[in-house]
Design a protein around this motif. Structure first.
Motif, mmCIF file in Angstrom:
data_model
loop_
_atom_site.group_PDB
_atom_site.id
_atom_site.type_symbol
_atom_site.label_atom_id
_atom_site.label_comp_id
_atom_site.label_asym_id
_atom_site.label_seq_id
_atom_site.Cartn_x
_atom_site.Cartn_y
_atom_site.Cartn_z
ATOM 1 N N LYS A 17 -1.583 -1.568 -1.071
ATOM 2 C CA LYS A 17 -1.873 -1.256 -2.473
ATOM 3 C C LYS A 17 -0.703 -0.574 -3.167
ATOM 4 N N GLN A 40 -2.522 9.984 -5.430
ATOM 5 C CA GLN A 40 -3.350 11.129 -5.035
ATOM 6 C C GLN A 40 -3.530 11.115 -3.529
ATOM 7 N N PRO A 41 -3.474 12.265 -2.867
ATOM 8 C CA PRO A 41 -3.120 13.539 -3.485
ATOM 9 C C PRO A 41 -1.632 13.607 -3.803
ATOM 10 N N ARG A 79 -7.055 16.446 -7.878
ATOM 11 C CA ARG A 79 -7.415 15.459 -8.919
ATOM 12 C C ARG A 79 -7.562 16.144 -10.279
ATOM 13 N N ASP A 100 -2.478 5.579 -7.634
ATOM 14 C CA ASP A 100 -2.646 5.169 -6.247
ATOM 15 C C ASP A 100 -3.702 6.083 -5.622
ATOM 16 N N PHE A 102 -8.012 7.321 -6.272
ATOM 17 C CA PHE A 102 -8.714 8.229 -7.194
ATOM 18 C C PHE A 102 -10.048 8.580 -6.531
ATOM 19 N N SER A 105 -11.558 6.979 -3.416
ATOM 20 C CA SER A 105 -11.035 7.368 -2.095
ATOM 21 C C SER A 105 -11.833 8.527 -1.519
ATOM 22 N N SER A 106 -12.191 9.489 -2.383
ATOM 23 C CA SER A 106 -13.001 10.611 -1.874
ATOM 24 C C SER A 106 -14.375 10.114 -1.433
ATOM 25 N N ARG A 154 0.167 0.301 10.744
ATOM 26 C CA ARG A 154 0.856 1.237 9.867
ATOM 27 C C ARG A 154 0.932 2.620 10.510
ATOM 28 N N PHE A 169 -4.735 11.934 8.703
ATOM 29 C CA PHE A 169 -5.825 10.965 8.593
ATOM 30 C C PHE A 169 -5.644 9.796 9.553
HETATM 31 P P1 TYD Z 1 -1.043 8.276 1.772
HETATM 32 O O1 TYD Z 1 0.107 8.470 2.685
HETATM 33 O O2 TYD Z 1 -0.801 8.365 0.304
HETATM 34 O O3 TYD Z 1 -1.766 6.976 2.204
HETATM 35 P P2 TYD Z 1 -1.991 5.607 1.513
HETATM 36 O O4 TYD Z 1 -0.629 5.003 1.338
HETATM 37 O O5 TYD Z 1 -2.854 4.884 2.493
HETATM 38 O O6 TYD Z 1 -2.674 5.896 0.199
HETATM 39 O O7 TYD Z 1 -2.161 9.294 2.196
HETATM 40 C C1 TYD Z 1 -3.317 9.476 1.520
HETATM 41 C C2 TYD Z 1 -4.376 9.748 2.555
HETATM 42 O O8 TYD Z 1 -5.332 10.634 1.992
HETATM 43 C C3 TYD Z 1 -5.086 8.489 2.971
HETATM 44 O O9 TYD Z 1 -5.269 8.471 4.361
HETATM 45 C C4 TYD Z 1 -6.429 8.621 2.294
HETATM 46 C C5 TYD Z 1 -6.610 10.091 2.134
HETATM 47 N N1 TYD Z 1 -7.425 10.473 0.960
HETATM 48 C C6 TYD Z 1 -8.719 10.946 1.151
HETATM 49 O O10 TYD Z 1 -9.171 11.057 2.303
HETATM 50 N N2 TYD Z 1 -9.486 11.295 0.081
HETATM 51 C C7 TYD Z 1 -9.025 11.218 -1.206
HETATM 52 O O11 TYD Z 1 -9.739 11.548 -2.169
HETATM 53 C C8 TYD Z 1 -7.677 10.734 -1.391
HETATM 54 C C9 TYD Z 1 -7.114 10.638 -2.777
HETATM 55 C C10 TYD Z 1 -6.916 10.394 -0.282
#
Ligand code: TYD
Length: 231
Positions: A17, A40-41, A79, A100, A102, A105-106, A154, A169
């Protein structure tokens, strides 16, 4: 008042994405629109601090285990700051905002993955984010087996090659990702007007074209016709 257009990108880790977000941003910028991108975050000074706490694999060694509700609250603190500092001002100025991840995702990760439930996430969204809804959400969600294989690939790359520390995560079990996948599917059904799900295993270029066509078709006239000052 001018109102821009708010697009979010969602999917499991490794869904591609972020690549698609940047390609769409380049396309929209080339056609003269004002585009603001964020993730986000992160993407604000406060959000970047929160991101460090939430994603660094070393966090729990120094802070102790992060309680699921604390994780959820930190996602919403991030957020709220991003909405106040970046998203709402950009929308008020008539820009197209590409975010990227919002609140979906939560709902998928904390509501589904951590099993906190959808109702709690949506209640927080209403209370903390004034229920700000994306105009359109692009959900990159291939079938479960493909999604799991990509997330695993990944994660290995992050850990072995890039030496990234942002893998708290990514150490989660298959069951965690299976619940996230199911939660995303439920969101797509419930929010079928807003969410466009790209499920097939097409090439990056093909998906880019599908996204571009869908966005161009949905952009309202106000943001699809650039003014002289935004060229
Ligand atoms: P990131 O490295 O930005 O991963 P990606 O490229 O997959 O977006 O890491 C964001 C991580 O945070 C991803 O594993 C998902 C997690 N996340 C949540 O668990 N809850 C949330 O609300 C958000 C915004 C992200």
């Amino acid at each position: 008042m001018a109102r821009g257009f708010f697009i979010t990108f969602e999917g499991l880790d490794g869904s591609g994405k972020t690549t698609q977000l940047h390609r769409l941003a380049a396309h929209l910028t080339c056609t003269g629109r004002d585009v603001v991108t964020l993730r986000q975050p992160g993407s604000t000074p406060l959000g970047d601090r929160i991101r460090g706490v939430l994603l660094d694999s070393g966090s729990e060694a120094t802070l102790g285990p992060i309680a699921p509700n604390a994780e959820l609250a930190l996602m919403f603190a991030d957020r709220a700051q991003a909405i106040a500092e970046v998203i709402q001002p950009a929308l008020d100025a008539g820009s197209i905002v590409l975010c990227d991840r919002f609140t979906d995702s939560s709902e998928a990760y904390q509501g589904g993955g951590r099993m906190l439930g959808t109702a709690r996430v949506l209640a927080l969204h209403a209370a903390i984010c004034d229920n700000l809804q994306p105009d359109m959400t692009l959900l990159l969600l291939p079938d479960l087996q493909t999604s799991l294989a990509r997330a695993r690939r990944r994660n290995q790359r992050h850990i072995e090659v890039e030496g990234s520390d942002e893998n708290r995560f990514e150490r989660e079990s298959d069951e965690f990702y299976i619940r996230i996948h199911a939660a995303y599917r439920a969101i797509a059904v419930r929010e079928s007007q807003r969410v466009l799900t790209l499920t097939d295993d097409a090439s990056i270029d093909v998906i880019e074209g599908q996204i571009r066509d869908a966005v161009d078709a949905r952009l309202p006239q106000a943001v699809s016709a650039p003014t002289a000052s935004s060229r």
